[in-house]
Design an enzyme around this catalytic site. Structure first.
Site, PDB file in Angstrom:
ATOM      1  N   TYR A 142      -6.719 -13.671   2.840  1.00  0.00           N
ATOM      2  CA  TYR A 142      -7.097 -12.403   3.476  1.00  0.00           C
ATOM      3  C   TYR A 142      -8.491 -12.495   4.111  1.00  0.00           C
ATOM      4  O   TYR A 142      -8.757 -11.831   5.108  1.00  0.00           O
ATOM      5  CB  TYR A 142      -7.128 -11.277   2.442  1.00  0.00           C
ATOM      6  CG  TYR A 142      -5.812 -10.573   2.233  1.00  0.00           C
ATOM      7  CD1 TYR A 142      -4.711 -11.252   1.729  1.00  0.00           C
ATOM      8  CD2 TYR A 142      -5.682  -9.214   2.508  1.00  0.00           C
ATOM      9  CE1 TYR A 142      -3.520 -10.597   1.511  1.00  0.00           C
ATOM     10  CE2 TYR A 142      -4.490  -8.552   2.289  1.00  0.00           C
ATOM     11  CZ  TYR A 142      -3.411  -9.245   1.796  1.00  0.00           C
ATOM     12  OH  TYR A 142      -2.231  -8.582   1.591  1.00  0.00           O
ATOM     13  N   LYS A 187       1.052 -21.628  -6.770  1.00  0.00           N
ATOM     14  CA  LYS A 187       1.934 -22.577  -6.085  1.00  0.00           C
ATOM     15  C   LYS A 187       1.249 -23.937  -6.203  1.00  0.00           C
ATOM     16  O   LYS A 187       0.912 -24.595  -5.210  1.00  0.00           O
ATOM     17  CB  LYS A 187       2.122 -22.115  -4.625  1.00  0.00           C
ATOM     18  CG  LYS A 187       3.160 -22.876  -3.844  1.00  0.00           C
ATOM     19  CD  LYS A 187       4.597 -22.570  -4.232  1.00  0.00           C
ATOM     20  CE  LYS A 187       5.558 -23.484  -3.485  1.00  0.00           C
ATOM     21  NZ  LYS A 187       6.939 -23.414  -3.995  1.00  0.00           N
ATOM     22  N   ASP A 219       7.390 -18.752  -6.373  1.00  0.00           N
ATOM     23  CA  ASP A 219       8.788 -18.553  -5.963  1.00  0.00           C
ATOM     24  C   ASP A 219       9.654 -18.234  -7.183  1.00  0.00           C
ATOM     25  O   ASP A 219      10.508 -17.346  -7.155  1.00  0.00           O
ATOM     26  CB  ASP A 219       9.332 -19.749  -5.165  1.00  0.00           C
ATOM     27  CG  ASP A 219       8.948 -21.106  -5.737  1.00  0.00           C
ATOM     28  OD1 ASP A 219       8.202 -21.145  -6.743  1.00  0.00           O
ATOM     29  OD2 ASP A 219       9.402 -22.131  -5.189  1.00  0.00           O
ATOM     30  N   ASP A 243      -0.128  -9.302  -3.520  1.00  0.00           N
ATOM     31  CA  ASP A 243       0.312  -8.277  -2.569  1.00  0.00           C
ATOM     32  C   ASP A 243       1.833  -8.248  -2.529  1.00  0.00           C
ATOM     33  O   ASP A 243       2.464  -7.189  -2.648  1.00  0.00           O
ATOM     34  CB  ASP A 243      -0.255  -8.594  -1.177  1.00  0.00           C
ATOM     35  CG  ASP A 243       0.218  -7.597  -0.133  1.00  0.00           C
ATOM     36  OD1 ASP A 243       0.189  -6.385  -0.432  1.00  0.00           O
ATOM     37  OD2 ASP A 243       0.648  -8.025   0.957  1.00  0.00           O
ATOM     38  N   ASP A 247       4.752  -5.319  -4.563  1.00  0.00           N
ATOM     39  CA  ASP A 247       5.774  -4.524  -3.859  1.00  0.00           C
ATOM     40  C   ASP A 247       7.146  -4.816  -4.472  1.00  0.00           C
ATOM     41  O   ASP A 247       7.958  -3.910  -4.689  1.00  0.00           O
ATOM     42  CB  ASP A 247       5.807  -4.854  -2.360  1.00  0.00           C
ATOM     43  CG  ASP A 247       4.983  -3.872  -1.529  1.00  0.00           C
ATOM     44  OD1 ASP A 247       3.963  -3.377  -2.052  1.00  0.00           O
ATOM     45  OD2 ASP A 247       5.353  -3.604  -0.371  1.00  0.00           O
TER      46      ASP A 247
HETATM   47  C1  IPM Z   1      -1.924  -3.259  -0.427  1.00  0.00           C
HETATM   48  C2  IPM Z   1      -1.686  -3.176   1.063  1.00  0.00           C
HETATM   49  C3  IPM Z   1      -2.884  -3.783   1.785  1.00  0.00           C
HETATM   50  C4  IPM Z   1      -2.982  -5.230   1.381  1.00  0.00           C
HETATM   51  C5  IPM Z   1      -2.870  -3.626   3.316  1.00  0.00           C
HETATM   52  C6  IPM Z   1      -2.740  -2.184   3.724  1.00  0.00           C
HETATM   53  C7  IPM Z   1      -4.050  -4.270   3.965  1.00  0.00           C
HETATM   54  O1  IPM Z   1      -0.496  -3.802   1.404  1.00  0.00           O
HETATM   55  O2  IPM Z   1      -2.916  -2.670  -0.891  1.00  0.00           O
HETATM   56  O3  IPM Z   1      -1.138  -3.906  -1.111  1.00  0.00           O
HETATM   57  O4  IPM Z   1      -2.286  -6.085   1.957  1.00  0.00           O
HETATM   58  O5  IPM Z   1      -3.768  -5.539   0.475  1.00  0.00           O
HETATM   59 MG    MG Z   2       0.637  -4.455  -0.254  1.00  0.00          MG
END
Ligand code: IPM
Ligand code: MG
Length: 353
Positions: A142, A187, A219, A243, A247
């Site tokens: 990042y 990884k 993975d 990240d 999700d």
């Molecule tokens: C999160 C989001 C952020 C990230 C974005 C909005 C930059 O996806 O907080 O997980 O990738 O960190």
């Molecule tokens: Mg995110």
């Protein structure tokens, strides 16, 4: 207690869910006789529209002088099909994380028993799931060197020893208060940075003899989170893996709208739901406010050490969910609005002794 809280509603459904969390702040303030001073700031697309900057100086001033920050979401679809946009809402969030030194992002994944049927996964797989992801937040790909020309582009993933140790400590300390297990996700069969993570974390583990360290390739971890999520206690991982995996993990609980997060670091901490700006729902009063309200509970717990206040908020949410009440994401047949849902939570908080 007297505290200053920065309130950054941001974009999409951010302002709506933050509005509800602010009502909860008022209820807690009254019930427990605290004084919370709220300072509002612009961030994201809203800030770009008004100032040209996704994190204006005025907002930086506010967050630096607050005891904690409550943040909604950022992002707007107008940027999705415009990869050449130089100024983007996300830059505001990334800059805020960097400025505040928020190196550890804590994302708890816990299943509410009353919502167990909402999950796309089988009941027997998700029963009793309770783990937390500790994601490194201000390093890695990042923030590494990046660049592009007409026909090529690059992003660099780099980590320094100190960056790994400080977030590693958070993971081990958390595990020591939980189920004594850290799973380092990397990884290491391919990446140099992952090999450094392994070496340093294995060394650090010696300082926490009660905690069991396990390592797992990312993975495989993506698979195990779905196959056997009860195996995890604390997952420690670098920025981008965290990240993606958080999700994925949110799916277990039935709705990403339920999940809170805390970003902690050098001083002031930041609390935000993990759902993002959810532009399709913006302005419709349908977003789930629980992720934000639980983030507020994390703020009371972690930043202010107000354990009782945090517990009461969690209990109130559980009580309302037990009545099978919910916004559209968790109740398709008879949903309530964002405002109605949090009104019910407020009432519960008022009534719990
Ligand atoms: C999160 C989001 C952020 C990230 C974005 C909005 C930059 O996806 O907080 O997980 O990738 O960190
Ligand atoms: Mg995110």
């Amino acid at each position: 207690m007297k505290k200053i809280i920065a309130i950054l509603p941001g974009d999409g459904v951010g302002p709506e869910v933050i509005n509800e969390a602010v009502k909860i702040i008022k209820v807690i303030e009254k019930k427990f006789n605290h004084q919370f001073e709220l300072k509002y700031g612009l961030i994201g697309h809203q800030a770009i529209l008004k100032t040209g900057d996704p994190l204006p100086d005025q907002t930086i001033e506010i967050i630096k002088n607050s005891d904690a920050i409550l943040f909604g979401a950022i992002g707007d679809p107008i940027y999705d099909n415009n990869p050449s946009a130089k100024v983007r809402p996300e830059q505001g969030l990334l800059k805020m994380r960097k400025i505040l030194g928020l190196y550890a992002n804590l994302r708890p994944i816990k299943v509410f028993s009353s919502l167990i049927d909402q999950s796309p996964l089988k009941k027997e797989i998700i029963d009793n799931v309770d783990f937390i992801v500790v994601r490194e937040l201000i390093g890695g790909i990042y923030f590494g060197k990046k660049g592009s020309d007409k026909n090529s582009a690059f992003d660099t993933c780099e980590y320094k020893k100190e960056e790994i140790i400080r977030v590693g400590k958070i993971a081990f300390e958390l595990a020591a208060k939980r189920k004594n297990k850290v799973t380092l996700v990397d990884k290491a069969n391919v990446l140099e940075t992952s090999r450094l993570w392994r070496k340093i974390i294995q060394e650090l583990a010696k300082k926490y003899p009660s905690v069991n360290l396990e390592t797992m390739y990312v993975d495989n971890a993506a698979m195990q989170i779905i196959k056997k999520p009860t195996n995890f206690d604390v997952i420690l991982t670098e920025n981008m893996f965290g990240d993606i995996l958080t999700d994925e993990a949110s799916v277990i609980t039935g709705s990403i709208g339920l999940l809170p997060s805390a970003s902690i670091g050098e001083k002031t901490a930041l609390y935000e739901p993990i759902h993002g700006s959810y532009p399709k729902a913006a302005g419709k009063n349908i977003a789930n406010p629980i992720g934000t309200i639980l983030s507020l509970a994390m703020m009371f717990d972690i930043s202010f050490n107000l354990k009782k206040e945090a517990k009461i908020i969690e209990k109130a949410i559980e009580n309302v969910l037990n009545k099978k009440i919910g916004t559209y994401d968790i109740n398709k047949t008879n949903p309530v609005s964002t405002t109605k849902f949090s009104e019910l939570i407020e009432k519960e908080i008022e009534n719990i002794s």
